[in-house]
Design a protein around this motif. Structure first.
Motif, PDB file in Angstrom:
ATOM      1  N   VAL A 160       0.827  -1.221   0.000  1.00 26.45           N
ATOM      2  CA  VAL A 160       0.000   0.000   0.000  1.00 26.45           C
ATOM      3  C   VAL A 160       0.856   1.263   0.000  1.00 26.45           C
ATOM      4  N   MET A 161       2.159   1.136   0.272  1.00 24.05           N
ATOM      5  CA  MET A 161       3.053   2.294   0.181  1.00 24.05           C
ATOM      6  C   MET A 161       3.645   2.463  -1.215  1.00 24.05           C
ATOM      7  N   ASP A 162       3.335   1.551  -2.108  1.00 29.03           N
ATOM      8  CA  ASP A 162       3.827   1.611  -3.490  1.00 29.03           C
ATOM      9  C   ASP A 162       2.985   2.622  -4.275  1.00 29.03           C
ATOM     10  N   GLY A 170       1.971   7.203   3.094  1.00 29.76           N
ATOM     11  CA  GLY A 170       3.312   7.215   3.659  1.00 29.76           C
ATOM     12  C   GLY A 170       3.437   6.286   4.850  1.00 29.76           C
ATOM     13  N   ASN A 171       4.606   6.282   5.469  1.00 31.48           N
ATOM     14  CA  ASN A 171       4.920   5.322   6.511  1.00 31.48           C
ATOM     15  C   ASN A 171       3.994   5.439   7.725  1.00 31.48           C
ATOM     16  N   ILE A 172       3.773   6.661   8.192  1.00 33.31           N
ATOM     17  CA  ILE A 172       2.878   6.854   9.335  1.00 33.31           C
ATOM     18  C   ILE A 172       1.473   6.377   8.995  1.00 33.31           C
ATOM     19  N   TYR A 173       0.991   6.799   7.841  1.00 30.00           N
ATOM     20  CA  TYR A 173      -0.397   6.523   7.465  1.00 30.00           C
ATOM     21  C   TYR A 173      -0.627   5.040   7.200  1.00 30.00           C
ATOM     22  N   ALA A 203      -9.992   2.324   6.027  1.00 34.53           N
ATOM     23  CA  ALA A 203      -9.084   2.838   7.058  1.00 34.53           C
ATOM     24  C   ALA A 203      -8.089   3.841   6.471  1.00 34.53           C
ATOM     25  N   ILE A 204      -7.581   3.562   5.274  1.00 32.75           N
ATOM     26  CA  ILE A 204      -6.658   4.487   4.609  1.00 32.75           C
ATOM     27  C   ILE A 204      -7.344   5.817   4.367  1.00 32.75           C
TER      28      ILE A 204
END
Length: 271
Positions: A160-162, A170-173, A203-204
């Motif tokens: 999902v960070m791709d 991003g990393n936090i999200y 959730a995202i």
């Protein structure tokens, strides 16, 4: 690093002060950014009328009647509006002089940001053409994630960070969204069910919308202020909380490295 919510906060803060105005001229003090600033940029932008500001992923698109400026804030960049007599600091690399009398000033200590110019469709630019859908758009949903994940062995967090799958997570999200969805970040993306992806997509959207709202309410001073967007500072569930009690079950939050990024999760609440 400025992420999607921070860039969106920047867009919202600057748009009312830029749209409809003319760029009288530009001053480029430092051309050696992540990619060199076009040597003819000052000529391209002088006299251009700003039509609208848009955001694509972490890029700010300034559409004018002559072309489109593509800003990337890099690791440490920021944009703000200052008066003409404002002191020029060491890392103030670019000014746009507006017909309103204000200067749009780009500040970037690490010089990982960029200012590019195109007269074509910005969506077809090499930096943007490969990007996935916007996470807050109707195009992005659980069904899309489920279909895109089939056969993938990488972890769901790196999936999902791709940016080719979905932009701006991003990393936090990613860590926070996976916690809300109850999914362990190291699970293989291809082995997660449709139902769980439906929860993850929701959730995202929830986490990013909350971060944008937070930024929009905690900082509005892009005029004469420091130009720094309000980072996602609301109470985090797992990110950066290694060893602290999970807010749901009370067990210690754990961490591991996935895709060279620190990852935080609850081993009890996330399966």
């Amino acid at each position: 690093m400025p992420e999607l919510p921070e860039v969106e906060t920047t867009r919202r803060g600057l748009a009312p002060h830029l749209e409809g105005h003319i760029v009288r001229s530009a001053v480029v003090r430092q051309r050696s950014l992540r990619w060199p600033v076009d040597p003819d940029f000052e000529r391209h932008i002088a006299g251009a009328r700003i039509l609208r500001l848009e955001r694509r992923a972490k890029y700010l698109l300034v559409h004018t009647d002559r072309g489109c400026a593509i800003w990337h804030l890099g690791m440490s960049g920021s944009l703000r509006l200052v008066r003409p007599d404002a002191e020029v600091r060491k890392h103030d690399h670019i000014d746009w002089i507006l017909d309103s009398g204000w200067h749009l000033r780009y500040h970037d200590p690490r010089r990982f940001g960029a200012l590019l110019w195109t007269t074509g469709d910005p969506e077809a630019h090499d930096l943007l053409s490969h990007l996935g859908p916007e996470p807050l758009s109707e195009e992005f949903n659980g069904e899309y994630l489920f279909t895109a994940s089939r056969g993938r062995r990488q972890s769901v967090k790196t999936f999902v960070m791709d940016g080719r799958i979905v932009v701006g997570v991003g990393n936090i999200y990613a860590s926070e969204a996976l916690f809300l969805a109850g999914i362990r970040p190291d699970r293989p993306a291809g082995g997660i069910s449709r139902a769980r992806y439906l929860r993850l997509a929701d959730a995202i959207k929830q986490v990013l919308a909350s971060a944008i709202e937070q930024g929009g309410t905690t900082l509005r001073d892009f005029v004469g202020g420091d130009g720094q967007p309000g980072y996602f500072a609301q109470r985090l569930n797992v990110y950066g909380r290694t060893g602290q009690p999970c807010r749901k079950c009370g067990r210690p939050v754990r961490d591991q490295v996935l895709g060279q990024r620190s990852t935080f999760f609850c081993g009890s609440c996330q399966r």
